[in-house]
Design an enzyme around this catalytic site. Structure first.
Site, mmCIF file in Angstrom:
data_model
loop_
_atom_site.group_PDB
_atom_site.id
_atom_site.type_symbol
_atom_site.label_atom_id
_atom_site.label_comp_id
_atom_site.label_asym_id
_atom_site.label_seq_id
_atom_site.Cartn_x
_atom_site.Cartn_y
_atom_site.Cartn_z
ATOM 1 C CD1 TRP A 24 56.977 70.820 106.184
ATOM 2 C CD2 TRP A 24 56.888 72.518 104.725
ATOM 3 N NE1 TRP A 24 58.260 71.185 105.886
ATOM 4 C CE2 TRP A 24 58.238 72.213 104.987
ATOM 5 C CE3 TRP A 24 56.585 73.548 103.830
ATOM 6 C CZ2 TRP A 24 59.286 72.917 104.398
ATOM 7 C CZ3 TRP A 24 57.632 74.235 103.235
ATOM 8 C CH2 TRP A 24 58.966 73.924 103.526
ATOM 9 C CE1 TYR A 60 59.383 68.757 111.239
ATOM 10 C CE2 TYR A 60 58.166 67.305 109.787
ATOM 11 C CZ TYR A 60 59.213 68.157 110.015
ATOM 12 O OH TYR A 60 60.078 68.418 109.012
HETATM 13 N N1 MGD Z 1 59.924 58.786 101.933
HETATM 14 C C1 MGD Z 1 60.100 60.032 102.340
HETATM 15 N N2 MGD Z 1 59.299 60.531 103.304
HETATM 16 C C2 MGD Z 1 59.476 61.794 103.724
HETATM 17 C C3 MGD Z 1 60.494 62.613 103.179
HETATM 18 C C4 MGD Z 1 61.339 62.064 102.168
HETATM 19 O O1 MGD Z 1 62.265 62.729 101.670
HETATM 20 N N3 MGD Z 1 61.088 60.784 101.757
HETATM 21 N N4 MGD Z 1 60.656 63.895 103.620
HETATM 22 C C5 MGD Z 1 60.273 64.168 104.992
HETATM 23 C C6 MGD Z 1 60.290 65.620 105.227
HETATM 24 S S1 MGD Z 1 61.771 66.404 104.943
HETATM 25 C C7 MGD Z 1 59.230 66.298 105.718
HETATM 26 S S2 MGD Z 1 59.445 67.953 106.109
HETATM 27 C C8 MGD Z 1 57.945 65.623 105.997
HETATM 28 C C9 MGD Z 1 56.713 66.499 105.735
HETATM 29 O O2 MGD Z 1 55.623 65.971 106.354
HETATM 30 P P1 MGD Z 1 54.302 66.837 106.644
HETATM 31 O O3 MGD Z 1 54.645 68.238 106.947
HETATM 32 O O4 MGD Z 1 53.522 66.078 107.661
HETATM 33 O O5 MGD Z 1 53.590 66.767 105.218
HETATM 34 P P2 MGD Z 1 52.449 67.637 104.545
HETATM 35 O O6 MGD Z 1 51.872 66.773 103.489
HETATM 36 O O7 MGD Z 1 52.973 68.947 104.128
HETATM 37 O O8 MGD Z 1 51.380 67.809 105.709
HETATM 38 C C10 MGD Z 1 50.888 69.028 106.159
HETATM 39 C C11 MGD Z 1 49.444 68.854 106.539
HETATM 40 O O9 MGD Z 1 48.971 70.065 107.154
HETATM 41 C C12 MGD Z 1 47.670 70.344 106.658
HETATM 42 N N5 MGD Z 1 47.399 71.780 106.847
HETATM 43 C C13 MGD Z 1 47.663 72.812 106.025
HETATM 44 N N6 MGD Z 1 47.224 73.962 106.573
HETATM 45 C C14 MGD Z 1 46.675 73.640 107.770
HETATM 46 C C15 MGD Z 1 46.066 74.399 108.801
HETATM 47 O O10 MGD Z 1 45.932 75.609 108.744
HETATM 48 N N7 MGD Z 1 45.632 73.716 109.899
HETATM 49 C C16 MGD Z 1 45.755 72.373 110.020
HETATM 50 N N8 MGD Z 1 45.307 71.803 111.134
HETATM 51 N N9 MGD Z 1 46.333 71.631 109.041
HETATM 52 C C17 MGD Z 1 46.792 72.267 107.950
HETATM 53 C C18 MGD Z 1 47.710 69.896 105.219
HETATM 54 O O11 MGD Z 1 46.407 69.705 104.721
HETATM 55 C C19 MGD Z 1 48.522 68.608 105.339
HETATM 56 O O12 MGD Z 1 47.688 67.515 105.581
HETATM 57 O O13 MGD Z 1 57.851 64.433 105.193
HETATM 58 C C20 MGD Z 1 58.924 63.551 105.421
HETATM 59 N N10 MGD Z 1 58.663 62.292 104.707
HETATM 60 N N1 MGD Z 2 58.206 71.319 95.306
HETATM 61 C C1 MGD Z 2 58.591 70.977 96.552
HETATM 62 N N2 MGD Z 2 59.599 71.666 97.163
HETATM 63 C C2 MGD Z 2 60.000 71.315 98.420
HETATM 64 C C3 MGD Z 2 59.345 70.298 99.145
HETATM 65 C C4 MGD Z 2 58.286 69.586 98.489
HETATM 66 O O1 MGD Z 2 57.686 68.648 99.049
HETATM 67 N N3 MGD Z 2 57.942 69.955 97.201
HETATM 68 N N4 MGD Z 2 59.741 70.001 100.417
HETATM 69 C C5 MGD Z 2 60.576 70.955 101.147
HETATM 70 C C6 MGD Z 2 61.252 70.253 102.261
HETATM 71 S S1 MGD Z 2 60.345 69.954 103.670
HETATM 72 C C7 MGD Z 2 62.531 69.846 102.209
HETATM 73 S S2 MGD Z 2 63.205 69.015 103.526
HETATM 74 C C8 MGD Z 2 63.367 70.104 101.023
HETATM 75 C C9 MGD Z 2 64.123 68.832 100.580
HETATM 76 O O2 MGD Z 2 65.244 69.176 99.877
HETATM 77 P P1 MGD Z 2 66.312 68.014 99.489
HETATM 78 O O3 MGD Z 2 66.423 67.073 100.608
HETATM 79 O O4 MGD Z 2 67.554 68.666 99.030
HETATM 80 O O5 MGD Z 2 65.573 67.367 98.244
HETATM 81 P P2 MGD Z 2 65.313 65.888 97.718
HETATM 82 O O6 MGD Z 2 64.337 66.078 96.631
HETATM 83 O O7 MGD Z 2 64.954 64.947 98.811
HETATM 84 O O8 MGD Z 2 66.696 65.347 97.106
HETATM 85 C C10 MGD Z 2 67.510 66.062 96.224
HETATM 86 C C11 MGD Z 2 68.335 65.168 95.322
HETATM 87 O O9 MGD Z 2 69.156 64.255 96.066
HETATM 88 C C12 MGD Z 2 69.407 63.134 95.230
HETATM 89 N N5 MGD Z 2 70.003 62.009 95.965
HETATM 90 C C13 MGD Z 2 69.367 60.977 96.587
HETATM 91 N N6 MGD Z 2 70.259 60.137 97.138
HETATM 92 C C14 MGD Z 2 71.492 60.634 96.844
HETATM 93 C C15 MGD Z 2 72.825 60.213 97.124
HETATM 94 O O10 MGD Z 2 73.052 59.211 97.800
HETATM 95 N N7 MGD Z 2 73.856 60.982 96.668
HETATM 96 C C16 MGD Z 2 73.636 62.105 95.944
HETATM 97 N N8 MGD Z 2 74.693 62.808 95.545
HETATM 98 N N9 MGD Z 2 72.381 62.513 95.631
HETATM 99 C C17 MGD Z 2 71.331 61.801 96.090
HETATM 100 C C18 MGD Z 2 68.050 62.872 94.638
HETATM 101 O O11 MGD Z 2 68.164 62.083 93.473
HETATM 102 C C19 MGD Z 2 67.539 64.288 94.371
HETATM 103 O O12 MGD Z 2 67.817 64.665 93.038
HETATM 104 O O13 MGD Z 2 62.570 70.547 99.915
HETATM 105 C C20 MGD Z 2 61.620 71.565 100.241
HETATM 106 N N10 MGD Z 2 61.023 72.010 98.988
HETATM 107 MO MO MO Z 3 61.454 68.697 105.154
#
Ligand code: MGD
Ligand code: MGD
Ligand code: MO
Length: 851
Positions: free
Chosen positions: A165, A163
């Site tokens: 990005w 999984y």
């Molecule tokens: N504590 C905490 N942890 C979280 C979250 C959170 O809210 N709090 N959010 C979660 C969520 S919603 C998500 S979606 C995940 C995201 O987790 P990931 O999608 O695993 O995070 P990325 O850092 O975007 O990793 C993408 C990797 O793909 C590599 N990449 C880019 N282009 C290519 C390519 O062309 N080929 C290959 N082979 N690799 C490539 C990049 O260098 C990078 O290392 O993290 C989760 N982790």
């Molecule tokens: N720049 C940037 N943009 C991204 C990403 C990134 O890594 N960087 N990741 C992308 C991905 S994979 C995802 S999944 C989305 C994530 O999108 P979201 O999940 O919506 O984003 P978060 O930043 O995790 O959280 C949004 C807000 O929720 C609040 N929050 C935390 N706990 C609570 C709670 O208990 N109650 C309430 N009311 N609020 C709370 C936090 O303080 C924060 O301000 O963003 C996407 N966009």
């Molecule tokens: Mo995500």
């Protein structure tokens, strides 16, 4: 296939001529020339001096080349968005920093794999030396390790869910390519669901009959015209709308800017619900009084809403007709709210004691929301929690009680904050893309095996590896964990991003083999046995479509530079691997060139365009024109209202739920008899929250998404200087809490709990509720190298995941609960070590003729 050769030759000729023609961009940019040299054609004739058009998750980019090097990159859609997005300006860092330069194999693995398989020392992953090898040697090791794992465990022994990005493009889609390859040799264990909306998408499927979280939203035009109350519920679009999964269409932030204008003009009332006064709150200038910033205790949105529901029922201020016509099960929910089913009335006073918001504000908010056209916009964070289904089910139920779902500017929306939901869908064909299905059936010894069907929820991967054979519940059925012998990851950084990082490390050290494809020395690459150095999207040609929902442009993603050192496309890695198994023809559609793949994807758009009466340029013209191909939204689409058809006629346009209605009570869920997800929205105390804090762990930690990164991506860019505090990621702490603990702004602090410990830089602020700390996700995990054990050791760069738990949100969804974590924090008195993890890893030994 003979036409491919012909086509290619003709194409080169054509591109050569047209490539010298200047172009003027109209809809999108400033009208400046994009290419001063010849148009790039598939790896040849790269622009040496001039601008190249490409795209990334953060939108279409104009990359400036000087003497063959990337020197600058800026926004291409300058007429669409004028809000500065720093992510667009660091392409050079992404090309030249922390790259993996050569195929590498971990030393003990390299030396023992053939001679003494038990001596590979999985425990040394992440702290062993590296051997640089030629590509064919790495391929041989990888192929033989796959064969060995399949012989020992069967194909389900390969975890290939991979999984992540990866690149936002259609051809070089890293995880799809991995799955396509593994599919040709008998399959693998896949992942179920995702990290973003694990709990939300499962509950919405039961309640609304669709995943909901990835759907088009009521048009922003209508919100700005008809909505009176916009509720910004747990979201930070100023960060999260900086990018999208497809290259962003970049409209989202501009719409939030209009929302801020409407508030200033007194036309729209913004109510903001979040324990943090975040970047978006600042951007929108959310009023800091108690009716506008509802700063509730983290993870108590459900009791807050239950208190409102109680008041609405008691005062009769809710839409009985809507509930009667469009929903099922409100009676059971009402009995719960009133305390008839469990003896606890969910009064505003009851709610107040849990969520910390006064009964009066709960009551006032309920009546404000009911009293005018209201759009409840929620982010995804409130479902990335223990029992994360409940806040979503409750937001939907509240919207039903308000009764405006399907009306212009009313209801709820789970995708305004990212992917630019609400930007109208254009009349556009869709470009094809690489798929896991092969047109040519794989054959031979490996190809003729029946593919296994094995999958586990993504959040459970480490638990599965550590506990093979364990049976878990998932959404009404059971899953028996397979025995995993190999992890192959391509396009994600799970070591960094999975919750409970220290448990994750244990799992990664347990398996027989780990292979990682990545351009960079990420935490995951560092934990591998075999590492393939992958090109970045700036080193290859591709194609993309902007906008998850809008389909606003088809963009050529042109190669800017030659591949870095020995880096190679994922496609070539998997093609080479499939040849080792005799399935190369199936994988590559008989050695189809990358150019031919791209032509094929574009041809699918041309085909779809015909019945839409759209005239598109042919591929050669599209490619050599060197500009994004725009599409236009119809009037109908500009006036799109989510759930309008259902509202107009629930009999003719029923929802995909068992009842065809919105299920405030779900018989299906109730029948599963899960204690952690009963049949209607319910308040259950989270595993860790302010209500069960201890002296050892008194703070609730939120780990939202980083404004200056995409997860871990760009964490190695010099952009880091803009946000790092004392060389590490910032942790927000309330000023009163900080004072009590003797922590000053800029101090290095140690954040810790029973699962792990990290160092971070303190940002002392009144913008966070007392008792809560905020450490965004994605900092590059950097184990303290003074500690040779490495298991459970301290991350010195501020990655939150050593502190989070990998418990599932519930048996229903098995979603992640990254935002359910209690931690402690103290000033770090020792000298904090340097964050070394951005340095390129050098091999201790070089093998083969290429060296
Ligand atoms: N504590 C905490 N942890 C979280 C979250 C959170 O809210 N709090 N959010 C979660 C969520 S919603 C998500 S979606 C995940 C995201 O987790 P990931 O999608 O695993 O995070 P990325 O850092 O975007 O990793 C993408 C990797 O793909 C590599 N990449 C880019 N282009 C290519 C390519 O062309 N080929 C290959 N082979 N690799 C490539 C990049 O260098 C990078 O290392 O993290 C989760 N982790
Ligand atoms: N720049 C940037 N943009 C991204 C990403 C990134 O890594 N960087 N990741 C992308 C991905 S994979 C995802 S999944 C989305 C994530 O999108 P979201 O999940 O919506 O984003 P978060 O930043 O995790 O959280 C949004 C807000 O929720 C609040 N929050 C935390 N706990 C609570 C709670 O208990 N109650 C309430 N009311 N609020 C709370 C936090 O303080 C924060 O301000 O963003 C996407 N966009
Ligand atoms: Mo995500």
């Amino acid at each position: 296939m003979k036409s491919t050769t012909l086509q290619r030759r003709e194409f080169l000729k054509y591109a050569g001529i047209l490539g010298t023609l200047p172009f003027v961009s109209n809809l999108t940019g400033t009208g400046k020339l994009l290419a001063s040299g010849k148009v790039a054609n598939f790896g040849k004739d790269l622009v040496v001096n001039g601008d190249v058009l490409t795209a990334a998750h953060w939108g279409a980019l104009r990359v400036t080349m000087k003497n063959g090097k990337v020197v600058k990159s800026t926004r291409y859609f300058t007429k669409i968005n004028n809000i500065y997005n720093p992510l667009q300006h660091y392409t050079a860092d992404m090309v030249y920093r922390t790259r993996i330069s050569y195929p590498m194999i971990r030393k003990s693995y390299y030396e023992n794999f053939y001679k003494n398989p038990s001596g590979i020392r999985g425990d040394l992953r992440g702290r062993d030396e590296w051997v640089r090898v030629p590509f064919d040697v790495a391929i041989k090791y990888a192929a033989d390790s796959i064969k060995r794992v399949v012989n020992k465990y069967g194909n389900e022994g390969i975890y290939g869910g991979s999984y992540g990005w990866q690149s936002a493009a259609k051809l070089h889609s890293a995880s799809t390519l991995l799955k396509r390859f593994l599919g040709t040799i008998g399959g693998f264990t896949d992942g179920i669901g995702d990290f973003s909306t694990g709990a939300g998408q499962v509950i919405c499927a039961h309640v609304l009959g669709t995943l909901e979280v990835y759907e088009q939203q009521t048009s922003w035009n209508l919100v700005l015209k008809d909505t009176k109350n916009v509720v910004i519920w747990g979201m930070n679009p100023f960060a999260t709308n900086r990018l999208a999964y497809s290259p962003s269409d970049e409209t989202g932030l501009m719409n939030f800017k209009k929302l801020a204008d409407a508030q200033r003009a007194g036309k729209i009332n913004i109510i903001y619900i979040d324990p943090v006064y975040n970047e978006t709150a600042k951007f929108l200038k959310v009023k800091r009084d108690k009716h506008h910033h509802i700063q509730l205790t983290q993870q108590t949105d459900v009791p807050f809403m239950l208190g409102m529901a109680y008041h609405m029922i008691k005062t009769g201020k809710y839409d009985k007709a809507f509930l009667e016509t469009y929903t099922t099960g409100f009676d059971k929910f009402e009995a719960y709210v009133l305390g008839k089913s469990d003896g606890v009335a969910k009064t505003p006073e009851w709610a107040s004691k849990i969520c910390g918001i006064s009964p009066q504000v709960i009551k006032d908010t309920a009546l404000t929301l009911y009293g005018a056209r209201t759009m409840l916009m929620s982010g995804w964070c409130i479902q990335r929690q223990d029992h994360g289904e409940q806040p979503y089910w409750m937001v939907i139920t509240l919207a039903c009680m308000i009764g405006q779902i399907g009306l212009s500017g009313g209801g709820f929306g789970f995708s305004y904050h990212t992917y630019n939901g609400g930007n109208p869908t254009c009349t556009a064909p869709v470009v094809g893309g690489m798929g896991t299905h092969c047109n040519i059936a794989p054959s031979g010894k490996w190809g003729s095996r029946k593919p296994v069907s094995s999958a586990i929820p993504v959040v459970r991967v480490p638990d599965c590896i550590l506990n093979p054979g364990k049976v878990i519940e998932y959404n009404g059925h059971t899953i028996k964990y397979p025995k995993i012998g190999m992890i192959y990851w391509s396009g994600g950084n799970p070591v960094n991003q999975q919750q409970n990082l220290n448990k994750n490390l244990k799992a990664w050290r347990k398996v027989d083999t780990v292979i990682v494809n990545d351009p960079y020395w990420t935490a995951s690459a560092r934990m591998a046995d075999i590492v393939f150095p992958i090109t970045t999207s700036y080193e290859r040609n591709d194609i993309a479509m902007t906008g998850e929902y809008s389909n606003s442009f088809i963009v050529p993603m042109k190669q800017c530079v030659e591949p870095w050192r020995e880096s190679i496309d994922d496609y070539d890695v998997f093609y080479a691997l499939s040849k080792e198994f005799g399935t190369g023809d199936a994988f590559s559609d008989k050695n189809k060139s990358k150019e031919a793949w791209l032509r094929g994807f574009y041809a699918q758009a041309l085909e779809q365009a015909k019945p839409m009466l759209l005239t598109l340029p042919d591929f050669d013209k599209f490619w050599s024109d060197n500009k994004a191909l725009p599409f236009v939204a119809s009037e109908e689409s500009k006036n799109f209202i989510r759930y309008k058809e259902f509202r107009d006629d629930p009999i003719l346009s029923p929802l995909g739920t068992p009842s065809g209605l919105i299920e405030i009570y779900s018989e299906e869920i109730a029948a599963m008899k899960y204690k952690d997800c009963p049949g209607h929205p319910t308040w259950m105390e989270p595993y860790e929250w302010q209500g069960n804090k201890t002296a050892e762990a008194p703070f609730s930690m939120v780990s939202p998404h980083p404004r200056y990164r995409l997860h871990s991506q760009m964490g190695n860019a010099t952009l880091r200087k803009k946000y790092a505090i004392n060389g590490r990621d910032p942790i927000w702490i309330n000023n009163k809490d900080a004072k009590r603990l003797g922590i000053k702004n800029g101090d290095v602090v140690r954040v810790f709990n029973k699962r792990g410990q990290v160092l971070a830089g303190a940002k002392v602020t009144k913008d966070i509720k007392s008792g809560t700390v905020r450490l965004t996700e994605g900092a590059w995990y950097t184990p303290d190298d003074r500690d040779k054990r490495r298991d459970g050791t301290m991350c010195i760069n501020g990655n939150p995941n050593p502190l989070t738990t990998d418990r599932p949100a519930s048996k229903l969804s098995n979603g992640n609960m990254a935002n359910t974590a209690l931690v402690n924090i103290e000033k770090y008195k020792e000298k904090a070590p340097r964050v070394y993890v951005f340095d390129e890893i050098k091999p201790s030994k070089i093998v083969g003729k290429k060296a």
